[in-house]
Design an enzyme around this catalytic site. Structure first.
Site, PDB file in Angstrom:
ATOM      1  N   SER A   1      -9.665   2.184   2.931  1.00 37.91           N
ATOM      2  CA  SER A   1      -8.781   2.885   2.029  1.00 37.91           C
ATOM      3  C   SER A   1      -7.828   1.959   1.281  1.00 37.91           C
ATOM      4  CB  SER A   1      -7.952   3.907   2.819  1.00 37.91           C
ATOM      5  OG  SER A   1      -7.156   3.247   3.794  1.00 37.91           O
TER       6      SER A   1
ATOM      7  N   SER B   1     -10.089  -0.363   7.160  1.00 40.47           N
ATOM      8  CA  SER B   1      -9.561  -0.161   5.809  1.00 40.47           C
ATOM      9  C   SER B   1      -8.865  -1.365   5.200  1.00 40.47           C
ATOM     10  CB  SER B   1      -8.608   1.036   5.790  1.00 40.47           C
ATOM     11  OG  SER B   1      -9.323   2.222   5.971  1.00 40.47           O
TER      12      SER B   1
ATOM     13  N   LYS C   1       0.847  -1.196   0.000  1.00 39.01           N
ATOM     14  CA  LYS C   1       0.000   0.000   0.000  1.00 39.01           C
ATOM     15  C   LYS C   1       0.883   1.247   0.000  1.00 39.01           C
ATOM     16  CE  LYS C   1      -3.921   2.046   2.517  1.00 39.01           C
ATOM     17  NZ  LYS C   1      -4.844   1.899   3.663  1.00 39.01           N
TER      18      LYS C   1
END
Length: 486
Positions: free
Chosen positions: A154, A178, A79
């Protein structure tokens, strides 16, 4: 064989038989990215040259018989809020569009030691603020099951990349759901570890008392292998726990006889669709057939979790994001004549709408005259939410409910309604406030053919039991075998 529907054990067997090389896996990953990522938009930055060089080095070790561990040679996506040395890390924000870190996050260093190959950096909501991956400054991630729908956020890029077969597994971060929410929307396995289980050093902070890095994979077993590799105390992170890391895979016995499950009535109440409720009740029947028992319980302060979370996380974000001012690194506005102009213009031009919204909310909650009424009160309610979990865990082994109240929604559907968008995390947020571990595993498909997620929550530092239940359910069903047809 489709390499990216294979398990780690299967791929390592091919390595052992000399039927597969690391460069084959890396080639397969970049080939798949070339085929589908223009549609999915899971990656922001690729490290093709670095990955291929690293793969060649690992193949030399493989030829000499020096390979070790199940993660050896496996392609992974990271990420884009986890820093990677000399590999651009933007947090999907304009304010960090040219930021090349000079060090690796602790989790990245641990994975490199385990022999994984970093394929690239994954798209996300800007600074991890969002539930749909529509807040990236660069492009929207799309759900591989239906590209008209969101992948969740996210860590939407992290979940979508695994679901689309671009990488074997990925790392995400979870502040209020998330990892688990996009895992549910994309039909993969995502775990938020206990707060302190995994080092946060090198994770760009959103809300420091809530953030945790965790693994997203195709199966529960692969998830357990990945967590073993990244867990442990870190002298660079004062909040990491000084506890031995269990061999999580030892818990994957398939045996849940006598296990006591709590099902909070608040998690199946208003706002949760019938198909989501039915998928959870169906999962409970499966676990009952394996010898577990379940009872309905109450987590009475859950109804305050959403407000508590947004006050606390926004307050911490307003402090953490103060460092992005155009002085030390990142974007600097060319407009303005004074230092104060530069500060204001840099932040106004560099941050997106959702980030500004949360900074303003957090600054308000921390301001003189409002601190006691909002921030302090939210901390007190957080303690009550944590106590609710402790009370239930005195009698039960795990808590089970849906990961999300609905399946994934269409891109653009909730963009202009932030309160509805925030409510998508209503079932995951309490886990972060309490600091306990939670996993999302696939448990069915909606009428529209979109994945549904089952959330299994455990006691502090008891990821082993969470994995045991998740694995037993996975092995008794075929939900994890269903894949999107891109």
């Amino acid at each position: 064989m489709d390499l990216f529907t294979s398990s780690l054990r299967e791929l390592q067997t091919l390595f052992d038989k000399k039927e597969l090389k690391v460069t084959d896996l890396v080639d397969a990953s970049y080939k798949r990215i070339a085929e589908v990522d223009e549609t999915v938009s899971a990656f922001l930055t690729l490290d093709e040259e670095g990955a291929r060089n690293h793969a060649a080095q690992l193949d030399e070790k493989l030829a000499k018989g020096e390979a070790s561990g199940l993660l050896f040679g496996m392609p992974i996506g990271i990420k884009d809020n986890i820093v990677t040395k000399n590999l651009r890390t933007t947090c999907a924000s304009k304010i960090l569009e040219n930021f090349d870190p000079i060090y690796d996050a602790t989790v990245v260093e641990k994975l490199r030691q385990a022999g994984t190959v970093t394929i690239g950096k994954l798209n996300m909501d800007e600074f991890a603020m969002g539930s749909s991956n529509e807040n990236s400054a660069y492009k929207n991630v799309r759900n591989p099951w239906n590209i008209e729908y969101v992948p969740g956020g996210s860590s939407g890029g992290s979940a979508a990349a695994v679901a689309a077969g671009e990488v074997l597994f990925s790392l995400g971060s979870d502040t209020g759901g998330s990892i688990r929410q996009p895992a549910a929307y994309c039909g993969v396995v995502g775990l938020k570890p206990t707060y302190g289980r995994v080092s946060r050093f090198g994770l760009v902070a959103f809300a420091s008392s809530l953030d945790q890095i965790g693994p997203i994979t195709n199966t529960v077993e692969d998830n357990a292998f990945l967590l073993e590799a990244i867990s442990g105390i870190d002298p660079l992170d004062g909040t990491s726990a000084n506890l031995a890391v269990p061999k999580f895979t030892d818990a994957l016995t398939g045996d849940v006889k006598g296990l006591r499950i709590a099902v909070p009535k608040e998690y199946l109440g208003e706002g949760v669709t019938e198909e989501v409720k039915n998928s959870v009740l169906g999962a409970l029947k499966v676990l009952e057939s394996l010898g577990a028992t379940w009872e309905e319980v109450s987590l009475p302060h859950s109804k305050y979790a959403l407000a508590t979370y947004y006050l606390l996380s926004s307050s911490e974000a307003s402090a953490n994001l103060a460092r992005f001012d155009g002085v030390r690194y990142g974007y600097r506005s060319p407009n303005g004549e004074t230092l104060m102009d530069m500060y204001k213009n840099t932040r106004a031009e560099g941050f997106g709408t959702e980030v500004k919204r949360r900074i303003m909310l957090g600054t308000f909650a921390l301001s003189s005259g409002y601190y006691d009424a909002y921030y302090k009160k939210a901390q007190q309610v957080r303690t009550l939410i944590k106590k609710d979990f402790e009370d239930v865990f005195e009698k039960y082994d795990v808590i089970i409910g849906p990961t999300t109240p609905t399946p994934a929604f269409q891109i653009g559907q909730n963009v202009k309604d932030p309160l509805t968008m925030y409510a998508n995390d209503i079932l995951t947020i309490p886990v972060n406030l309490a600091g306990v571990p939670g996993i999302s595993v696939p448990c069915g498909l909606s009428e529209q053919g979109l994945p549904l997620g089952l959330q299994i929550i455990g006691k502090h530092f008891d990821e082993s039991t969470v994995y045991r239940v998740a694995h037993a359910f996975e092995q008794a069903t075929d939900h994890h075998t269903k894949k999107p047809q891109l």
